[in-house]
Design a protein around this motif. Structure first.
Motif, PDB file in Angstrom:
ATOM      1  N   ASP A 133     -32.102  29.051  11.734  1.00 33.47           N
ATOM      2  CA  ASP A 133     -30.962  28.781  11.176  1.00 33.47           C
ATOM      3  C   ASP A 133     -30.575  29.556  10.078  1.00 33.47           C
ATOM      4  O   ASP A 133     -29.093  29.524   9.645  1.00 33.47           O
ATOM      5  N   GLY A 134     -31.094  30.572   9.753  1.00 37.07           N
ATOM      6  CA  GLY A 134     -30.465  31.606   8.725  1.00 37.07           C
ATOM      7  C   GLY A 134     -31.021  31.553   7.630  1.00 37.07           C
ATOM      8  O   GLY A 134     -30.798  32.430   6.708  1.00 37.07           O
ATOM      9  N   GLU A 149     -36.063  39.190   3.584  1.00 40.69           N
ATOM     10  CA  GLU A 149     -34.774  38.917   4.186  1.00 40.69           C
ATOM     11  C   GLU A 149     -34.648  37.866   4.912  1.00 40.69           C
ATOM     12  O   GLU A 149     -35.722  36.984   5.172  1.00 40.69           O
ATOM     13  N   SER A 150     -33.806  37.311   5.508  1.00 40.86           N
ATOM     14  CA  SER A 150     -33.613  36.199   6.299  1.00 40.86           C
ATOM     15  C   SER A 150     -33.015  36.681   7.764  1.00 40.86           C
ATOM     16  O   SER A 150     -32.426  37.482   8.019  1.00 40.86           O
ATOM     17  N   GLU A 155     -31.232  33.335  16.052  1.00 40.01           N
ATOM     18  CA  GLU A 155     -32.176  34.283  16.131  1.00 40.01           C
ATOM     19  C   GLU A 155     -33.626  33.534  16.285  1.00 40.01           C
ATOM     20  O   GLU A 155     -33.774  32.567  15.992  1.00 40.01           O
ATOM     21  N   VAL A 156     -34.188  34.063  17.694  1.00 41.47           N
ATOM     22  CA  VAL A 156     -35.673  33.515  17.987  1.00 41.47           C
ATOM     23  C   VAL A 156     -36.715  34.006  17.001  1.00 41.47           C
ATOM     24  O   VAL A 156     -36.886  35.225  17.056  1.00 41.47           O
ATOM     25  N   ILE A 157     -37.546  33.182  16.397  1.00 44.44           N
ATOM     26  CA  ILE A 157     -38.434  33.525  15.379  1.00 44.44           C
ATOM     27  C   ILE A 157     -39.933  32.841  15.751  1.00 44.44           C
ATOM     28  O   ILE A 157     -39.737  31.808  16.293  1.00 44.44           O
ATOM     29  N   TRP A 158     -40.851  33.483  15.361  1.00 46.42           N
ATOM     30  CA  TRP A 158     -42.281  32.967  14.972  1.00 46.42           C
ATOM     31  C   TRP A 158     -42.166  32.469  13.511  1.00 46.42           C
ATOM     32  O   TRP A 158     -41.757  33.481  12.499  1.00 46.42           O
ATOM     33  N   CYS A 166     -42.641  36.570  12.400  1.00 44.80           N
ATOM     34  CA  CYS A 166     -42.092  37.565  13.383  1.00 44.80           C
ATOM     35  C   CYS A 166     -40.670  37.534  13.692  1.00 44.80           C
ATOM     36  O   CYS A 166     -40.475  36.361  14.015  1.00 44.80           O
ATOM     37  N   ARG A 167     -39.852  38.367  13.501  1.00 45.70           N
ATOM     38  CA  ARG A 167     -38.273  38.478  13.871  1.00 45.70           C
ATOM     39  C   ARG A 167     -38.056  38.722  15.154  1.00 45.70           C
ATOM     40  O   ARG A 167     -38.785  39.439  15.821  1.00 45.70           O
ATOM     41  N   ARG A 168     -36.929  38.387  15.608  1.00 46.84           N
ATOM     42  CA  ARG A 168     -36.300  38.566  16.947  1.00 46.84           C
ATOM     43  C   ARG A 168     -37.575  38.670  18.082  1.00 46.84           C
ATOM     44  O   ARG A 168     -37.824  39.493  18.747  1.00 46.84           O
TER      45      ARG A 168
END
Length: 231
Positions: A133-134, A149-150, A155-158, A166-168
């Motif tokens: 959700d950011g 950072e956010s 965006e799909v995240i773990w 883990c981002r993206r």
């Protein structure tokens, strides 16, 4: 040993229909044969130069499309497997980071599949794959210093109970749960789309487990298939 069964949010099905993954939990033992990782990397680079596997390009193209669906730009932030394979093709080899990281990177390159490795002891709660959700927090490094950072909304995240790990999806791993040779409890996730045959997913998991057991005699592993497809 209690195997890790990550939670896959229902929203993921619309972004990546048919997504399935192998979750591999490991109780570690001393690393007695670090050379296993180097051998795995040599096999991976040989397979890559031979154009194997035949479905690799289709699988990576499918990952690029999945990234576009949640707003990422795969040309700039590709999935981890594509980034590794491009680097191996450019350099003719894979970088050596740590025996465990080197091993799972080799499996990623050989099978054209994103593979993540985490220090399970640093996790808080169950790993979750979800849409951000950011507002979440991601710990990283910028200019050599710790930073936070956010993720972008959508965006799909773990993540776990403390924040993003883990981002993206599988693009960039956080610092807090990063795996190294000192970890006693480990978690690996091998992520595939339907363009990768299911038997190849299991072959990749089997190869990772075999490498871990050869590197760390006495280690214990448990594998769980998650997603929409059963074996």
């Amino acid at each position: 040993m209690q195997p890790v069964t990550p939670h896959i949010d229902s929203a993921i099905a619309a972004i990546a229909p048919g997504f399935r993954a192998l979750s591999i939990s490991v109780d570690a033992a001393p690393i007695l044969h670090p050379e296993v990782a180097e051998q795995a990397q040599q096999r991976a680079c040989s397979a890559l130069l031979a154009g194997e596997p035949a479905w690799a390009d289709v699988h990576l193209a499918a990952w690029a499309e999945v990234f576009r669906r949640f707003g990422a730009k795969p040309q700039r932030t590709p999935c981890s497997a594509e980034a590794l394979r491009k680097r191996a093709l450019r350099d003719g080899s894979l970088p050596s980071i740590d025996p465990l990281v080197d091993l799972y990177n080799a499996v990623s390159v050989q099978f054209a599949i994103p593979v993540g490795g985490e220090n399970l002891a640093a996790y808080a709660g169950t790993p979750r794959l979800m849409v951000a959700d950011g507002s979440e927090t991601f710990d990283t490094m910028k200019d050599g210093a710790p930073a936070h950072e956010s993720p972008d909304a959508g965006e799909v995240i773990w993540r776990d109970d403390l924040g993003v790990t883990c981002r993206r999806w599988n693009w960039r791993q956080g610092v807090r749960t990063r795996l190294d040779a000192e970890a006693q409890r480990m978690w690996f996730i091998l992520e595939s789309l339907p363009e990768m045959p299911l038997e190849a997913l299991h072959a990749a998991g089997d190869q990772l487990v075999a490498g871990l057991l050869a590197m760390m005699p006495g280690a214990r592993t448990e594998t769980v298939l998650v997603g929409t497809v059963a074996r």
